[in-house]
Scaffold this motif. Sequence first.
Motif, PDB file in Angstrom:
ATOM      1  N   GLU A  23       0.829  -1.213   0.000  1.00 21.48           N
ATOM      2  CA  GLU A  23       0.000   0.000   0.000  1.00 21.48           C
ATOM      3  C   GLU A  23       0.859   1.257   0.000  1.00 21.48           C
ATOM      4  OE1 GLU A  23      -3.854  -1.936   2.384  1.00 21.48           O
ATOM      5  OE2 GLU A  23      -2.301  -0.826   3.476  1.00 21.48           O
ATOM      6  N   VAL A  24       1.940   1.251   0.775  1.00 27.78           N
ATOM      7  CA  VAL A  24       2.840   2.410   0.795  1.00 27.78           C
ATOM      8  C   VAL A  24       3.575   2.543  -0.532  1.00 27.78           C
ATOM      9  CG1 VAL A  24       4.856   3.450   1.914  1.00 27.78           C
ATOM     10  CG2 VAL A  24       3.097   2.349   3.301  1.00 27.78           C
ATOM     11  N   ALA A  36       2.895   9.160  -6.110  1.00 27.29           N
ATOM     12  CA  ALA A  36       3.542  10.437  -5.803  1.00 27.29           C
ATOM     13  C   ALA A  36       4.725  10.685  -6.728  1.00 27.29           C
ATOM     14  CB  ALA A  36       3.984  10.453  -4.343  1.00 27.29           C
ATOM     15  N   ASN A  37       5.569   9.673  -6.905  1.00 28.88           N
ATOM     16  CA  ASN A  37       6.749   9.843  -7.746  1.00 28.88           C
ATOM     17  C   ASN A  37       6.390  10.034  -9.217  1.00 28.88           C
ATOM     18  OD1 ASN A  37       8.851   9.755  -5.842  1.00 28.88           O
ATOM     19  ND2 ASN A  37       8.734   7.533  -5.720  1.00 28.88           N
ATOM     20  N   LEU A  38       5.350   9.347  -9.683  1.00 27.13           N
ATOM     21  CA  LEU A  38       4.930   9.522 -11.063  1.00 27.13           C
ATOM     22  C   LEU A  38       4.379  10.932 -11.274  1.00 27.13           C
ATOM     23  CD1 LEU A  38       4.522   8.455 -13.882  1.00 27.13           C
ATOM     24  CD2 LEU A  38       2.363   7.415 -13.141  1.00 27.13           C
ATOM     25  N   GLY A  75       7.594  18.758  -0.825  1.00 34.96           N
ATOM     26  CA  GLY A  75       6.284  18.168  -1.092  1.00 34.96           C
ATOM     27  C   GLY A  75       6.389  16.801  -1.728  1.00 34.96           C
ATOM     28  N   ARG A  76       7.402  16.615  -2.577  1.00 35.73           N
ATOM     29  CA  ARG A  76       7.623  15.290  -3.181  1.00 35.73           C
ATOM     30  C   ARG A  76       7.890  14.250  -2.102  1.00 35.73           C
ATOM     31  NH1 ARG A  76      13.340  14.437  -5.761  1.00 35.73           N
ATOM     32  NH2 ARG A  76      13.725  14.695  -3.528  1.00 35.73           N
ATOM     33  N   ALA A  89       5.241  10.916  -0.616  1.00 33.67           N
ATOM     34  CA  ALA A  89       5.678   9.539  -0.838  1.00 33.67           C
ATOM     35  C   ALA A  89       5.265   8.604   0.297  1.00 33.67           C
ATOM     36  CB  ALA A  89       7.191   9.484  -1.017  1.00 33.67           C
ATOM     37  N   TYR A  90       4.695   9.144   1.375  1.00 36.06           N
ATOM     38  CA  TYR A  90       4.296   8.337   2.531  1.00 36.06           C
ATOM     39  C   TYR A  90       2.858   8.676   2.905  1.00 36.06           C
ATOM     40  CZ  TYR A  90       9.334   7.631   2.916  1.00 36.06           C
ATOM     41  OH  TYR A  90      10.649   7.318   2.650  1.00 36.06           O
TER      42      TYR A  90
END
Length: 281
Positions: free
Chosen positions: A75-76, A83-85, A201-202, A206-207
């Motif tokens: 899930e993470v 987020a990374n995409l 923010g990136r 991510a979490y």
Amino acid sequence: MADLLWRRATTPTGRPGALAGYRQLLAAQVRSQLQYRASFAMDLVGNLLLTLMDVAAVVVLFRVTPVLGGFTLPEVLLISGLANLSFSLCDLAVGNIDTMRQYIRTGRFDAVLTRPLSALLQLVCGDLALRRLGRVTQAVVVLVIALNLAHVRWTPARAVLLVVAPSFGAVLFGSVFVAGSTVSFWFIESGEFSNAFTYGGRDFTAYPITVYAGWFRKAFAYGLGFAFVAYYPALAILDKPDPLGGPRLLSWSSPVVALAAAGVAAFIWRIGIRHYRSTGS
């Protein structure tokens, strides 16, 4: 170079063709970066490997705990992949806006304003870094792996959300990039200030936002809208209730939040342009 390309992009009557001008700028960037193919390939692979560090950090955390903020490793990874995409797409499209302070300091921004093209789009098209495609590729791979590990129960709505969520996440990140860079109109050495919100923010997105608390979560997750980049779309895709007790409607609100952020960023940009004063150089 930009002035030469602009002259080439004029119509037969001498009137400027805006779309042709942008196309010429982008084509010139692509040609220049592909001149040295080995160097380009190394940059591409290097960007891909560097972004794997973000995934490695997530995996390392789960070496000491089976659950993080109420979420399992798959899930993470799904949240991190979304987020990374989103950030990678934004960085590829508008990441060059970071150079605006150099344009202002050196006086090059004056030349940007004299051309009958959008100043913002000129900055964006002026240095398209194709090497950032490596980050996009890595994010897609992580997202696909996470979706397989999470055993998502697919519905048409979730499939559509998976496709559009990274795009709206990129719009939200892009809005933060533009708004943060606009500070350069008043404070030229504002790079670290804007980076705290863009690259910060990136890392934040991510979490799961459940790992943050207090004013920090309220400011970044809701005040800046970062919760709607990956956290809430992931909840909808996973069909998972919000551990914070938020309504399910929030899981489908990314488009509204992203468009609102874009409107705010455009308003801030217009204010900055109106208050710009030439360096005189």
